[in-house]
Design a protein around this motif. Sequence first.
Motif, PDB file in Angstrom:
ATOM      1  N   UNK A 227      45.022  31.613  49.368  1.00  0.00           N
ATOM      2  CA  UNK A 227      45.475  32.494  48.288  1.00  0.00           C
ATOM      3  C   UNK A 227      44.327  33.267  47.663  1.00  0.00           C
ATOM      4  N   UNK A 228      43.105  32.754  47.785  1.00  0.00           N
ATOM      5  CA  UNK A 228      41.963  33.364  47.118  1.00  0.00           C
ATOM      6  C   UNK A 228      41.661  34.746  47.678  1.00  0.00           C
ATOM      7  N   UNK A 229      41.395  35.669  46.792  1.00  0.00           N
ATOM      8  CA  UNK A 229      41.083  37.035  47.194  1.00  0.00           C
ATOM      9  C   UNK A 229      42.299  37.921  47.365  1.00  0.00           C
ATOM     10  N   UNK A 230      43.505  37.358  47.165  1.00  0.00           N
ATOM     11  CA  UNK A 230      44.717  38.172  47.302  1.00  0.00           C
ATOM     12  C   UNK A 230      44.746  39.251  46.225  1.00  0.00           C
ATOM     13  N   UNK A 231      44.863  40.500  46.646  1.00  0.00           N
ATOM     14  CA  UNK A 231      44.893  41.646  45.741  1.00  0.00           C
ATOM     15  C   UNK A 231      46.341  42.069  45.508  1.00  0.00           C
ATOM     16  N   UNK A 232      46.711  42.244  44.263  1.00  0.00           N
ATOM     17  CA  UNK A 232      48.074  42.674  43.947  1.00  0.00           C
ATOM     18  C   UNK A 232      48.300  44.137  44.309  1.00  0.00           C
ATOM     19  N   UNK A 233      47.253  44.913  44.309  1.00  0.00           N
ATOM     20  CA  UNK A 233      47.360  46.320  44.683  1.00  0.00           C
ATOM     21  C   UNK A 233      46.410  46.570  45.842  1.00  0.00           C
ATOM     22  N   UNK A 234      46.958  47.007  46.965  1.00  0.00           N
ATOM     23  CA  UNK A 234      46.152  47.165  48.170  1.00  0.00           C
ATOM     24  C   UNK A 234      45.299  48.430  48.145  1.00  0.00           C
ATOM     25  N   UNK A 235      45.565  49.326  47.205  1.00  0.00           N
ATOM     26  CA  UNK A 235      44.771  50.544  47.075  1.00  0.00           C
ATOM     27  C   UNK A 235      43.725  50.391  45.983  1.00  0.00           C
ATOM     28  N   UNK A 236      44.171  50.021  44.803  1.00  0.00           N
ATOM     29  CA  UNK A 236      43.257  49.805  43.676  1.00  0.00           C
ATOM     30  C   UNK A 236      42.892  48.328  43.620  1.00  0.00           C
ATOM     31  N   UNK A 237      41.892  47.952  44.406  1.00  0.00           N
ATOM     32  CA  UNK A 237      41.491  46.555  44.497  1.00  0.00           C
ATOM     33  C   UNK A 237      40.453  46.221  43.433  1.00  0.00           C
ATOM     34  N   UNK A 238      40.589  45.027  42.859  1.00  0.00           N
ATOM     35  CA  UNK A 238      39.626  44.608  41.850  1.00  0.00           C
ATOM     36  C   UNK A 238      38.216  44.588  42.414  1.00  0.00           C
ATOM     37  N   UNK A 239      38.067  44.159  43.656  1.00  0.00           N
ATOM     38  CA  UNK A 239      36.732  44.063  44.243  1.00  0.00           C
ATOM     39  C   UNK A 239      36.067  45.431  44.398  1.00  0.00           C
ATOM     40  N   UNK A 240      36.861  46.491  44.428  1.00  0.00           N
ATOM     41  CA  UNK A 240      36.301  47.843  44.516  1.00  0.00           C
ATOM     42  C   UNK A 240      36.058  48.464  43.142  1.00  0.00           C
TER      43      UNK A 240
END
Length: 257
Positions: free
Chosen positions: A106-119
């Motif tokens: 589950x870790x690293x799962x982004x809720x938005x595939x375009x606006x990613x928190x990691x970016x």
Amino acid sequence: MAKYKSPFRITGKVGDMKFRDGKIVMVGDSFNKRPPSKRTKENQQEFAGMAISASALLRALSKAKEAFADKTTRNRAFSIMREILNLGAGLRGQRTIDIVTHKSKLLGFEFNDTDKLENILIAPINASVNADRNEIVVNIPDFSTTADLNAPEFATHFRFKLAIGVLSNHGFDSNLKKYQSVNDSKESLNAMVTSVEIPLGGMVGQTTTLTAQLPDLPVLDADEVLIGAVGIEFLEIVNGDFYDFDTDRGMQIIIAE
């Protein structure tokens, strides 16, 4: 006597006849009444189980889903549950969706595939869970809002959100002939907290701390997982009022214990 051979190879159903590569493979009522094969039934059972688990994940973080999810979120959650099911014990068609054992998926799962928190956010995020697993504390050390943050044009402020929720294993119930939660007593519990508005430009000036607790602070059982996701959203202040941006907001699962 000459025979006509069509250059077209039909596949599909026409009237009461079913074709495959130009040949009739089923006629009349037998097409509708033919029971599914054992393999098809197994696939259907596990497909339904993965869908139930994916829905449970999004329900556990329902407040985050409302604000940060995109049209691909559910399908990507389903893909994670497929990975977990493929590692599960049991007969084919009834394999356990063991989220507790494979919670790292589950870790690293982004809720938005375009606006990613990691970016969006480069600064580190530190998270911890208490012994009873009903509280998550997140600390984000002081960072530069110009060098460590990718803010959209016209944004004047931003804020963090911490969403938490409970997720349990899912298994096949041979009596009900379907998948269900192994322990659903706390799966509906969730919460979300929001930081103060932080101005853009220069350093934040201090560590940002977020603390989220489950309602009534229950002690989680061994077959339950506490998950937490951190999100960020940007705002513009106009005449003293904050207006949040519909885009450039990201949230990621950062802890599962």
